[in-house]
Design an enzyme around this catalytic site. Structure first.
Site, PDB file in Angstrom:
ATOM      1  N   ASP A 136      30.931 -23.863  23.638  1.00 36.77           N
ATOM      2  CA  ASP A 136      31.731 -22.709  24.046  1.00 36.77           C
ATOM      3  C   ASP A 136      33.169 -23.216  24.179  1.00 36.77           C
ATOM      4  OD1 ASP A 136      32.713 -20.270  24.827  1.00 36.77           O
ATOM      5  OD2 ASP A 136      31.130 -19.860  26.269  1.00 36.77           O
TER       6      ASP A 136
HETATM    7  C1  BGC Z   1      33.324 -17.110  25.530  1.00 38.51           C
HETATM    8  C2  BGC Z   1      32.619 -17.046  24.198  1.00 38.51           C
HETATM    9  C3  BGC Z   1      33.622 -16.699  23.132  1.00 38.51           C
HETATM   10  C4  BGC Z   1      34.737 -17.707  23.137  1.00 38.51           C
HETATM   11  C5  BGC Z   1      35.810 -17.445  22.095  1.00 38.51           C
HETATM   12  C6  BGC Z   1      34.533 -18.012  25.485  1.00 38.51           C
HETATM   13  O1  BGC Z   1      35.276 -17.890  26.642  1.00 38.51           O
HETATM   14  O2  BGC Z   1      32.431 -17.536  26.523  1.00 38.51           O
HETATM   15  O3  BGC Z   1      31.583 -16.098  24.245  1.00 38.51           O
HETATM   16  O4  BGC Z   1      32.985 -16.631  21.896  1.00 38.51           O
HETATM   17  O5  BGC Z   1      35.362 -17.685  24.406  1.00 38.51           O
HETATM   18  O6  BGC Z   1      36.552 -16.331  22.389  1.00 38.51           O
END
Ligand code: BGC
Length: 721
Positions: free
Chosen positions: A261
């Site tokens: 993530d």
């Molecule tokens: C989120 C993800 C997301 C990523 C990119 C993160 O903060 O948890 O679900 O895909 O950001 O935006």
């Protein structure tokens, strides 16, 4: 002739299967050969560059070899930003897309075909925009109503999640791009998501939290997976030896790439050895010129390999997985599908999902649909006139357009209705009931034939995703389950002014309606229903569409009735979060402990009625075949979701009172009857025995319950296995 054709069919099918499987193997072999060949040509520096981001939403290719970047976009509900490398990019002119209903709305359709259609829209728009990976679906188990991201997820039930996720992924990937199932695993809260260490039994992990991911990998064939922010048993999920190396890659045979993530990598060595293939994230403090070589999987790795402390093969394995995904989806060579963008068909899919996902929770005295006798409607509530697409965090979508509930009613009703609108409440955190707004709303309600209050949760201020009024949003959880902004007072006043009041709830899940639900004749759960959500809602309210959605999660009466709250949602002592509710998540808890919910899992009403009958349960191998009939006994066409629950009467380990193991959505004309057959395999009867570390089918008597919700099972049978 007919006979011959029939007899030949199995052989024909078998030969097709062989050809398909053979083609797949040779396809895989060809991909693997290309990957191996490319890998040989790369320098250490080139390889290391590939295992970390080079912008907010890209990771490097190798320009020397004509391999372009891998380009990602957040889903799960729409494709963001045309050229977006960062969240805050300036808006290019055509920077908008189809805004699909949120994940819980999709789950509430209980229609796997719509999962596929949902994925197809995303995949097609991603392909059109030159994106290679859609960062969705999000499938974390809805464990508590408080989780700020429940709206993005699907259900409290692992079986329902598994059935929907497979279609979603295939839908995306059939368009030639990759899906990214997230957030692996046990990311069931947002507050302190970067710190909490989730602890649970192996049984809870296997029975509740992993089945969706397993189905994504083994049945959906998902190309990429995102590790969660939280820790699991002491290690960050994004580099977690047990979850990634042992379970995902070894046990399930996942061949694709695991990305972190955003900003979820915490340690170079752990990321190197515990399964993370690609470090993603944007360090906002580094903008406007972030130095990605300083990432955990950046220059440090080059130094570690050069000094002989880490074998280069460790890096090769990651690059091999990245290249595998790139070749598989024709990022490197081959023909990509062109995709399409904001088409009528995409908008119709969004509407269809909303129509099937909106749930009619209560409908006394046939309050809905509104008949021709209704001439005037007082629409009340902030959510009636509010666009939701830009709220909620990373899943926000710059929608090409969005029909709000108010707009939808105006469009669909045309001259049939005289519609007034009053706001009813303000939306800032801590906003109390506003006497003037309530009075205005109550007066409008008094003058109208029917009042429709559209309220519930909010996503946060438009364009400011982490605003202080965000309840359904990333990085925040709800402080409690109570209706915010003084809505209880508003609804009570409106009800007093006009007892013919319909309450429409928007949001990612349960909200406490206990103050007024008993006195309200009709309640509708509309989630955040996407670009045509207002149209779908209006068609349901006006009877042009017969509702067929069912709750994918339990609505408790009070927050404290739920298992996560009772059994330790937040650990007070430390970062450790003990899932002491274990396997008793959602209805598994409410049913087993006999706690009355406000609205049960699987509940949802229709404008027609259905009768279930003719149940037969027969043994078939180590499982059973269940068949029954469903008949539309009312006057209008409609669809029923027949739900099949299984219970073991006596077992060595305690088991939930009932568990969903099959379902089918059946469309029926008035008077029509259909036979439904559901095959239950061994796994439908098994539980995970953590003494043996294995799934076991313990012989005994199993109850089979079939019906229209988890609490209304019209048919009962038994089978001895
Ligand atoms: C989120 C993800 C997301 C990523 C990119 C993160 O903060 O948890 O679900 O895909 O950001 O935006």
């Amino acid at each position: 002739m007919f006979y011959r054709t029939i007899r030949l069919l199995p052989a024909l099918v078998a030969s097709l299967v062989v050809t398909a499987a053979g083609a797949q193997t040779s396809g895989e072999a060809a991909i693997n050969a290309k990957v191996a060949n490319t890998l040989k040509k790369l320098t250490l520096e080139e390889k290391v560059a590939m295992i970390h981001a080079n912008s907010g939403f890209t990771s490097p290719g190798v320009s020397r070899l004509g391999i372009r970047e891998l380009v990602m976009s957040d889903g799960p509900h729409g494709v963001r930003r045309e050229q977006g490398r960062y969240w805050g990019d300036a808006t290019p002119s055509a920077d908008s897309g189809t805004y699909l209903p949120v994940g819980v709305c999709l789950a509430a359709t209980w229609n796997p075909q719509l999962g596929y259609d949902f994925g197809s829209v995303l995949g097609s728009e991603a392909a059109y925009r030159g994106k290679d990976v859609i960062l969705g679906p999000g499938i974390n188990i809805i464990r508590s109503p408080l989780n700020g991201r429940n709206f993005e997820y699907q259900s409290e039930d692992p079986y329902l999640v598994s059935r929907l996720v497979v279609g979603y992924i295939k839908g995306v990937q059939d368009q030639g791009v990759s899906a990214c199932v997230k957030h692996y695993a046990a990311n069931s809260i947002e507050t302190r998501r970067n710190f909490v260490n989730v602890l649970m039994s192996e049984r809870a992990l296997r029975e509740i939290y992993l089945p969706g991911f397993k189905a994504a990998v083994q049945e959906g064939g998902v190309n990429t997976l995102m590790g969660a922010y939280n820790k699991f048993r002491g290690q960050y999920c994004t580099h977690n030896d047990y979850l990634i190396n042992q379970v995902l890659k070894k046990e399930w045979g996942f061949k694709g790439l695991v990305m972190s993530d955003w900003g979820a990598v915490h340690n170079t060595v752990e990321a190197l050895y515990y399964g993370c293939d690609l470090e993603m994230g944007t360090d906002l403090s580094m903008l406007p010129k972030p130095d990605y070589t300083k990432f955990f999987l950046g220059d440090t790795v080059v130094a570690l390999v050069k000094s002989g402390r880490v074998a280069e093969t460790v890096i090769d394995e990651k690059v091999r997985r990245i290249l595998y995904v790139m070749y598989k989806t024709n990022v490197v060579d081959g023909q990509r599908k062109k995709g399409a963008y904001n088409t009528k068909a995409h908008q119709q899919t969004a509407e269809k999902i909303a129509e099937e996902g909106i749930v009619l929770l209560k409908n006394d005295n046939k309050t809905l649909p509104l008949t021709n006798a209704v001439k005037s409607v007082a629409v009340i509530g902030y959510n009636a006139d509010r666009k939701q697409s830009m709220g909620g965090g990373s899943s926000q979508v710059r929608a090409f357009y969005e029909i709000t509930p108010l707009q939808g009613l105006k469009n669909v009703a045309g001259n049939q209705l005289n519609i007034t609108y009053s706001k009813g409440y303000n939306i800032y955190r801590g906003a109390q009931a506003d006497a003037a707004l309530i009075q205005e709303a109550a007066e409008a309600a008094r003058k109208a034939d029917v009042a429709i209050v559209v309220g519930g949760w909010t996503h946060g201020y438009d364009y400011n995703v982490w605003a202080d009024n965000a309840y359904d949003a990333e990085d925040v959880d709800k402080p409690d389950m109570k209706m915010p902004f003084g809505q209880d007072e508003l609804i009570k006043a409106v009800l007093e002014a006009n007892p013919k009041t319909v309450v429409v709830l928007m949001g990612g899940g349960a909200i406490d309606v206990s103050q007024w639900a008993a006195g309200t004749p009709a309640i509708v759960q509309a989630w955040y229903p996407g670009t045509e959500g207002g149209t779908a809602l209006a068609k349901i309210l006006l009877g042009q569409v017969n509702p067929s959605g069912k709750l994918p999660m339990t609505f408790p009466k009070k927050l404290e009735d739920g298992p996560a709250e009772k059994l330790g949602m937040y650990a007070k002592d430390s970062i450790n979060m003990y899932y002491t509710d274990d396997i008793y998540v959602g209805y598994r808890y409410f049913d087993t402990k006999q706690v009355e919910p406000q609205f049960a899992f699987g509940h949802g009403l229709s404008y027609t009625s259905f009768a279930f009958g003719n149940l037969t349960v027969t043994k078939s191998g180590k499982g059973a075949t269940v068949s029954f009939t469903v008949k539309n006994t009312g006057k209008v066409a409609g669809a029923e979701v027949a739900q099949l629950y299984v219970r073991q009467e006596v077992s060595a380990l305690p088991r939930p009172y009932k568990e969903l193991k099959g379902f089918q959505k059946i469309a029926l004309q008035p008077g029509e009857e259909k036979k439904v057959t559901i095959a239950l395999k061994e796994d439908a009867f098994s539980y995970y025995d953590d003494n043996k570390n294995a799934w076991v089918l313990e012989p005994g008597v199993f109850d089979i319950m079939v019906g229209s919700s988890s609490r209304t099972t019209q048919l009962a049978g038994k089978i001895n296995l």
